[in-house]
Design an enzyme around this catalytic site. Structure first.
Site: not given
Length: 489
Positions: A163-165
């Protein structure tokens, strides 16, 4: 937003008594901040089982006892293999499904902050995202997966994060690649997650990978289909809002269905999602989040999608470098409410009474849980003292900032210039000294309670953020007051 109906239990729209069919109900233990001692986790597992949980999503981060070239990743307080086995054995006795979570591209701060691995950052100065171009990046991911799987026998699922790269595609190697080919950041992400999932499936055929879905949401259906990611991993759709847009959520689910994903997971939140430095858990907000998810569960077409389960996330930090959110014992009442809601499809008087009984509350109000009746659940003394601290903090602020005599005759300027009318101190001296003594008493009790559950660095951090500023302010105020009284001027 969560509606405000006083302290009446909130009910799902459906009046059916039939429990919702949503598979596993996983409690997320986020150990990248304020990791409890194993002794505390073994105390709460039976409680979670009684409340309706049947699995744990275990995010170790730096609390895992990595070996070899990964040993540098360990926190000084990292759990030992023996203590983890103790926890896992109890979980098996309770028939819990254990799903470890290891980040494999985004939220890699606990790896990339170390100098030895800093060359694996996507962007040189940002330690959050892994550079997917380097061969060593995949090797590090494989080593972490291998060590975690080795300690967890009979795994069915492994969560590979993703997530949230942030800043993916902004590194120098990515820019060069994009300039000479048709690929982009979306392709880069899909390729890496697919490679990680492929490794899991090839090395551990009985283990199915799960990943957070947020990076998929803006990727086109065509690109998702071309990637064939659906053959390798199952997405976990997360939304922590108290007012989920059910229509848009169903459009997203249909998008995933059309691109080949036939198995889905959901994720709600019981704490850690309403403020980066939140200290007390707003139970009603998280209850509303569960009720919204119940609507989504009801709307999912079961003939084409299989819902594997829902994870109740309990974030302890927003990322490796951020401050602590609500401590786990503080979030237990919210977790109890959320679990009962998902188990029974509603939160009525029956569920409220069950929660009250399980937690040992004499009275229980989801809008205003009082520190005067903290219940008797494991960690209730921490819940009680934290609630007291936050309440006292507000009263101290009000005293020092709103008292007429302090504002008029003992301001910062008066104290700095030592220009004080002694008789005016009599109007607030008693209240300030009482607040000071009371604050120090509660701080001592809080420290004692925290030390039973947490390691010293957690105790120090929480006090530094929530206790010491007010304590120092009171101490300086009393010192100035004593000097003014002693001088008689």
């Amino acid at each position: 937003m969560a509606d405000d109906h006083g302290d009446k239990p909130m009910k799902a729209d459906t009046n059916t008594l039939k429990p919702p069919q949503m598979g596993l109900k996983l409690v997320h233990l986020d150990l990248k901040g304020a990791p409890p001692k194993i002794s505390y986790l073994t105390q709460i597992l039976p409680l979670l089982s009684n409340l309706g949980a049947n699995g744990i999503l275990l995010e170790y981060e730096d609390m895992f006892p990595y070996e070899g070239n990964l040993q540098v990743l360990r926190s000084p307080n990292a759990y030992s293999p023996a203590s983890i086995r103790e926890l896992l054995n109890l979980a098996r006795m309770l028939n819990f499904e254990i799903i470890p979570l290891v980040q494999t591209i985004g939220h890699m701060e606990f790896v990339l902050k170390h100098k030895i691995f800093s060359h694996l950052r996507e962007v040189k100065y940002f330690p959050n995202s892994l550079n997917p171009h380097k061969k060593e990046s995949m090797e590090i991911v494989k080593f972490m997966i291998d060590q975690i799987v080795a300690l967890h026998k009979d795994l069915k699922w492994l969560h590979i994060g993703s997530d949230e790269v942030y800043y993916l595609g902004e590194g120098e190697e990515s820019k060069k690649l994009f300039a000479t080919s048709q690929t982009n950041a979306d392709s880069l992400f899909l390729s890496h997650v697919k490679a990680v999932a492929s490794y899991v499936l090839a090395t551990y055929p009985d283990v199915k990978p799960i990943f957070w879905d947020d990076m998929l949401r803006n990727i086109s259906e065509e690109k998702l289909q071309e990637s064939m990611l659906s053959r390798f991993a199952q997405p976990m759709i997360w939304d922590y809002n108290s007012n989920i847009d059910t229509h848009n959520m169903m459009l997203l689910i249909q998008k995933y269905q059309r691109t080949g994903f036939s198995h889905l997971w959901f994720a709600s939140a019981f704490k850690g999602a309403t403020g980066v430095a939140q200290a007390l858990t707003p139970i009603r907000y998280h209850l509303a989040n569960q009720l919204q998810w119940l609507k989504v569960v009801e709307a999912v077409p079961r003939n084409s999608i299989q819902l594997r389960g829902i994870a109740l996330t309990g974030w302890q930090r927003y990322d490796h470098f951020s401050v602590l959110c609500e401590l786990l014992p503080v979030g237990i009442p919210s977790l109890a409410v959320c679990l009962q809601t998902l188990k029974n499809g509603r939160f009525s008087e029956k569920e409220e009474n069950f929660v009250k009984s399980c937690l040992g509350f004499k009275a229980f109000k989801i809008n205003s849980v009082s520190s005067e009746d903290a219940g008797s659940f494991p960690g209730s003394d921490v819940f009680n003292r934290v609630t007291q601290i936050i309440t006292l903090q507000k009263s101290v602020d009000k005293l020092l900032e709103e008292n007429m005599y302090i504002k008029g005759w003992f301001s910062n300027y008066h104290r700095k210039k030592k220009f004080v009318h002694p008789i005016m101190l009599r109007h607030f001296e008693g209240a300030v000294r009482s607040a000071h003594v009371n604050w120090e008493r509660v701080v001592f009790e809080l420290s004692t309670a925290l030390e039973k559950i947490y390691y010293p660095d957690t105790v120090e951090e929480w006090k530094e953020e929530h206790v010491n500023p007010t304590l120092t302010r009171l101490q300086h105020f009393v010192q100035d007051m004593d000097k003014a009284l002693a001088s008689g001027t």
